[in-house]
Write a protein that holds these residues in place. Structure first.
Motif, PDB file in Angstrom:
ATOM      1  N   TYR A  15       7.161   4.265  -7.497  1.00 31.75           N
ATOM      2  CA  TYR A  15       7.573   4.987  -8.694  1.00 31.75           C
ATOM      3  C   TYR A  15       7.260   4.133  -9.917  1.00 31.75           C
ATOM      4  O   TYR A  15       7.897   3.102 -10.135  1.00 31.75           O
ATOM      5  N   LEU A  16       6.229   4.537 -10.652  1.00 32.63           N
ATOM      6  CA  LEU A  16       5.876   3.939 -11.938  1.00 32.63           C
ATOM      7  C   LEU A  16       5.575   2.435 -11.887  1.00 32.63           C
ATOM      8  O   LEU A  16       5.871   1.709 -12.836  1.00 32.63           O
ATOM      9  N   ARG A  17       4.987   1.960 -10.801  1.00 30.93           N
ATOM     10  CA  ARG A  17       4.589   0.547 -10.723  1.00 30.93           C
ATOM     11  C   ARG A  17       3.177   0.445 -10.150  1.00 30.93           C
ATOM     12  O   ARG A  17       2.975  -0.119  -9.075  1.00 30.93           O
ATOM     13  N   PRO A  18       2.200   0.975 -10.854  1.00 32.73           N
ATOM     14  CA  PRO A  18       0.837   0.982 -10.289  1.00 32.73           C
ATOM     15  C   PRO A  18       0.257  -0.402 -10.033  1.00 32.73           C
ATOM     16  O   PRO A  18      -0.431  -0.602  -9.026  1.00 32.73           O
ATOM     17  N   SER A  19       0.505  -1.365 -10.899  1.00 36.62           N
ATOM     18  CA  SER A  19      -0.079  -2.693 -10.665  1.00 36.62           C
ATOM     19  C   SER A  19       0.567  -3.366  -9.455  1.00 36.62           C
ATOM     20  O   SER A  19      -0.122  -4.042  -8.677  1.00 36.62           O
ATOM     21  N   SER A  20       1.865  -3.178  -9.281  1.00 38.91           N
ATOM     22  CA  SER A  20       2.541  -3.728  -8.098  1.00 38.91           C
ATOM     23  C   SER A  20       2.026  -3.058  -6.826  1.00 38.91           C
ATOM     24  O   SER A  20       1.766  -3.717  -5.820  1.00 38.91           O
ATOM     25  N   LEU A  21       1.885  -1.738  -6.875  1.00 41.25           N
ATOM     26  CA  LEU A  21       1.378  -0.997  -5.713  1.00 41.25           C
ATOM     27  C   LEU A  21      -0.024  -1.481  -5.349  1.00 41.25           C
ATOM     28  O   LEU A  21      -0.315  -1.703  -4.167  1.00 41.25           O
ATOM     29  N   LYS A  22      -0.867  -1.669  -6.325  1.00 41.04           N
ATOM     30  CA  LYS A  22      -2.229  -2.132  -6.046  1.00 41.04           C
ATOM     31  C   LYS A  22      -2.209  -3.500  -5.367  1.00 41.04           C
ATOM     32  O   LYS A  22      -2.923  -3.732  -4.389  1.00 41.04           O
ATOM     33  N   ARG A  23      -1.373  -4.405  -5.847  1.00 39.49           N
ATOM     34  CA  ARG A  23      -1.256  -5.740  -5.243  1.00 39.49           C
ATOM     35  C   ARG A  23      -0.784  -5.619  -3.790  1.00 39.49           C
ATOM     36  O   ARG A  23      -1.291  -6.303  -2.899  1.00 39.49           O
ATOM     37  N   CYS A  24       0.179  -4.731  -3.539  1.00 42.94           N
ATOM     38  CA  CYS A  24       0.680  -4.498  -2.182  1.00 42.94           C
ATOM     39  C   CYS A  24      -0.444  -4.001  -1.273  1.00 42.94           C
ATOM     40  O   CYS A  24      -0.633  -4.510  -0.167  1.00 42.94           O
ATOM     41  N   LEU A  25      -1.185  -3.007  -1.742  1.00 39.02           N
ATOM     42  CA  LEU A  25      -2.259  -2.428  -0.938  1.00 39.02           C
ATOM     43  C   LEU A  25      -3.393  -3.421  -0.693  1.00 39.02           C
ATOM     44  O   LEU A  25      -3.973  -3.451   0.399  1.00 39.02           O
ATOM     45  N   ILE A  26      -3.692  -4.234  -1.663  1.00 45.82           N
ATOM     46  CA  ILE A  26      -4.725  -5.257  -1.470  1.00 45.82           C
ATOM     47  C   ILE A  26      -4.300  -6.228  -0.370  1.00 45.82           C
ATOM     48  O   ILE A  26      -5.111  -6.625   0.469  1.00 45.82           O
ATOM     49  N   SER A  27      -3.021  -6.590  -0.345  1.00 42.46           N
ATOM     50  CA  SER A  27      -2.557  -7.490   0.728  1.00 42.46           C
ATOM     51  C   SER A  27      -2.693  -6.810   2.095  1.00 42.46           C
ATOM     52  O   SER A  27      -3.038  -7.470   3.072  1.00 42.46           O
ATOM     53  N   LEU A  28      -2.462  -5.510   2.163  1.00 40.22           N
ATOM     54  CA  LEU A  28      -2.637  -4.791   3.429  1.00 40.22           C
ATOM     55  C   LEU A  28      -4.109  -4.703   3.826  1.00 40.22           C
ATOM     56  O   LEU A  28      -4.433  -4.686   5.012  1.00 40.22           O
ATOM     57  N   CYS A  87       2.276   9.233  11.686  1.00 37.06           N
ATOM     58  CA  CYS A  87       1.727   9.490  13.014  1.00 37.06           C
ATOM     59  C   CYS A  87       1.882   8.300  13.958  1.00 37.06           C
ATOM     60  O   CYS A  87       1.591   8.418  15.142  1.00 37.06           O
ATOM     61  N   GLY A  88       2.296   7.161  13.451  1.00 35.69           N
ATOM     62  CA  GLY A  88       2.385   5.956  14.274  1.00 35.69           C
ATOM     63  C   GLY A  88       3.623   5.943  15.164  1.00 35.69           C
ATOM     64  O   GLY A  88       4.582   6.673  14.947  1.00 35.69           O
ATOM     65  N   ILE A  89       3.580   5.079  16.135  1.00 34.92           N
ATOM     66  CA  ILE A  89       4.717   4.880  17.035  1.00 34.92           C
ATOM     67  C   ILE A  89       5.742   3.955  16.379  1.00 34.92           C
ATOM     68  O   ILE A  89       6.936   4.118  16.540  1.00 34.92           O
ATOM     69  N   ILE A  90       5.255   2.973  15.624  1.00 34.70           N
ATOM     70  CA  ILE A  90       6.099   2.005  14.925  1.00 34.70           C
ATOM     71  C   ILE A  90       6.036   2.303  13.433  1.00 34.70           C
ATOM     72  O   ILE A  90       4.945   2.534  12.894  1.00 34.70           O
ATOM     73  N   LEU A  91       7.175   2.294  12.770  1.00 32.66           N
ATOM     74  CA  LEU A  91       7.246   2.514  11.332  1.00 32.66           C
ATOM     75  C   LEU A  91       7.492   1.181  10.637  1.00 32.66           C
ATOM     76  O   LEU A  91       8.406   0.451  11.003  1.00 32.66           O
ATOM     77  N   ALA A  92       6.681   0.882   9.643  1.00 31.36           N
ATOM     78  CA  ALA A  92       6.852  -0.331   8.842  1.00 31.36           C
ATOM     79  C   ALA A  92       7.087   0.114   7.404  1.00 31.36           C
ATOM     80  O   ALA A  92       6.284   0.860   6.842  1.00 31.36           O
ATOM     81  N   PHE A  93       8.176  -0.331   6.821  1.00 30.30           N
ATOM     82  CA  PHE A  93       8.525   0.058   5.458  1.00 30.30           C
ATOM     83  C   PHE A  93       8.257  -1.104   4.509  1.00 30.30           C
ATOM     84  O   PHE A  93       8.721  -2.212   4.745  1.00 30.30           O
ATOM     85  N   LEU A  94       7.515  -0.821   3.453  1.00 29.14           N
ATOM     86  CA  LEU A  94       7.239  -1.824   2.433  1.00 29.14           C
ATOM     87  C   LEU A  94       7.644  -1.259   1.079  1.00 29.14           C
ATOM     88  O   LEU A  94       7.463  -0.070   0.823  1.00 29.14           O
ATOM     89  N   ASP A  95       8.154  -2.109   0.223  1.00 28.91           N
ATOM     90  CA  ASP A  95       8.350  -1.730  -1.167  1.00 28.91           C
ATOM     91  C   ASP A  95       7.044  -1.992  -1.895  1.00 28.91           C
ATOM     92  O   ASP A  95       6.269  -2.882  -1.524  1.00 28.91           O
ATOM     93  N   ASP A  96       6.795  -1.234  -2.943  1.00 32.57           N
ATOM     94  CA  ASP A  96       5.518  -1.349  -3.634  1.00 32.57           C
ATOM     95  C   ASP A  96       5.330  -2.674  -4.365  1.00 32.57           C
ATOM     96  O   ASP A  96       4.221  -3.025  -4.746  1.00 32.57           O
ATOM     97  N   ASP A  97       6.398  -3.442  -4.528  1.00 28.51           N
ATOM     98  CA  ASP A  97       6.263  -4.730  -5.215  1.00 28.51           C
ATOM     99  C   ASP A  97       6.215  -5.913  -4.259  1.00 28.51           C
ATOM    100  O   ASP A  97       6.327  -7.058  -4.667  1.00 28.51           O
ATOM    101  N   CYS A  98       6.009  -5.644  -2.975  1.00 25.58           N
ATOM    102  CA  CYS A  98       5.888  -6.713  -1.976  1.00 25.58           C
ATOM    103  C   CYS A  98       4.428  -6.881  -1.580  1.00 25.58           C
ATOM    104  O   CYS A  98       3.636  -5.945  -1.658  1.00 25.58           O
ATOM    105  N   THR A  99       4.098  -8.065  -1.163  1.00 28.88           N
ATOM    106  CA  THR A  99       2.814  -8.318  -0.531  1.00 28.88           C
ATOM    107  C   THR A  99       3.095  -8.884   0.851  1.00 28.88           C
ATOM    108  O   THR A  99       4.204  -9.340   1.135  1.00 28.88           O
ATOM    109  N   VAL A 100       2.097  -8.830   1.713  1.00 36.30           N
ATOM    110  CA  VAL A 100       2.297  -9.280   3.084  1.00 36.30           C
ATOM    111  C   VAL A 100       1.227 -10.288   3.473  1.00 36.30           C
ATOM    112  O   VAL A 100       0.097 -10.226   2.976  1.00 36.30           O
TER     113      VAL A 100
END
Length: 156
Positions: A15-28, A87-100
């Motif tokens: 919600y309204l954090r595009p730069s954080s979301l992008k950083r999260c997705l790049i880490s994925l 569709c997955g068997i395992i669910l992983a929840f991430l907040d948009d401001d986290c990186t992994v």
């Protein structure tokens, strides 16, 4: 989408954090984990669609990525929407401001293989804003929770 062999669904409310979301997705996108074994679901919870669509379009070639828009329901409502659409068997929840770290998904799979009786695991997440006071508080709570959860209890 071919869901055969799909093991992990990563659900990210935003919600309204595009730069954080992008950083999260790049880490994925840097995972050592096979791309065909996981999906990423972004649940745009009432934010500006165009900001999130631009990010999704930019990164959808990196892995199986789906974007869903909904009226504002809060993080719990967004997570529930992700669960329903996953569709997955395992669910992983991430907040948009986290990186992994690069082994995040591999460690999730390994934990469930090693401890088949468990229904929840919490692998390491990185705090991308360590100088932020809220990030420091989050890191402290995370570390203390991890210590408490790793303690073994004595059998009566």
């Amino acid at each position: 989408m071919n869901t055969q062999g799909l093991l992990i669904s990563v659900i990210i409310p935003t919600y309204l954090r595009p730069s954080s979301l992008k950083r999260c997705l790049i880490s994925l996108s840097k995972q050592y984990y096979p791309k065909e074994k996981f999906e990423v679901l972004i649940i745009n919870d009432g934010g500006e669609p165009s900001q999130v669509e631009d990010i999704a379009d930019e990164l959808k070639r990196e892995f199986n990525l789906s974007l869903f828009h909904q009226h504002r329901q809060g993080v719990a409502g967004a997570r529930m929407s992700g669960i329903i659409k996953s569709c997955g068997i395992i669910l992983a929840f991430l907040d948009d401001d986290c990186t992994v770290p690069k082994d995040y998904l591999a460690n999730i799979e390994k934990a469930f293989q090693s401890y088949s009786g468990h229904v929840a695991v919490q692998p390491l997440l990185d705090n991308p804003e360590p100088d932020n006071i809220y990030g420091q508080a989050w890191k402290y709570v995370y570390d203390e929770t991890l210590k408490a959860n790793l303690q073994t209890t004595r059998q009566a």
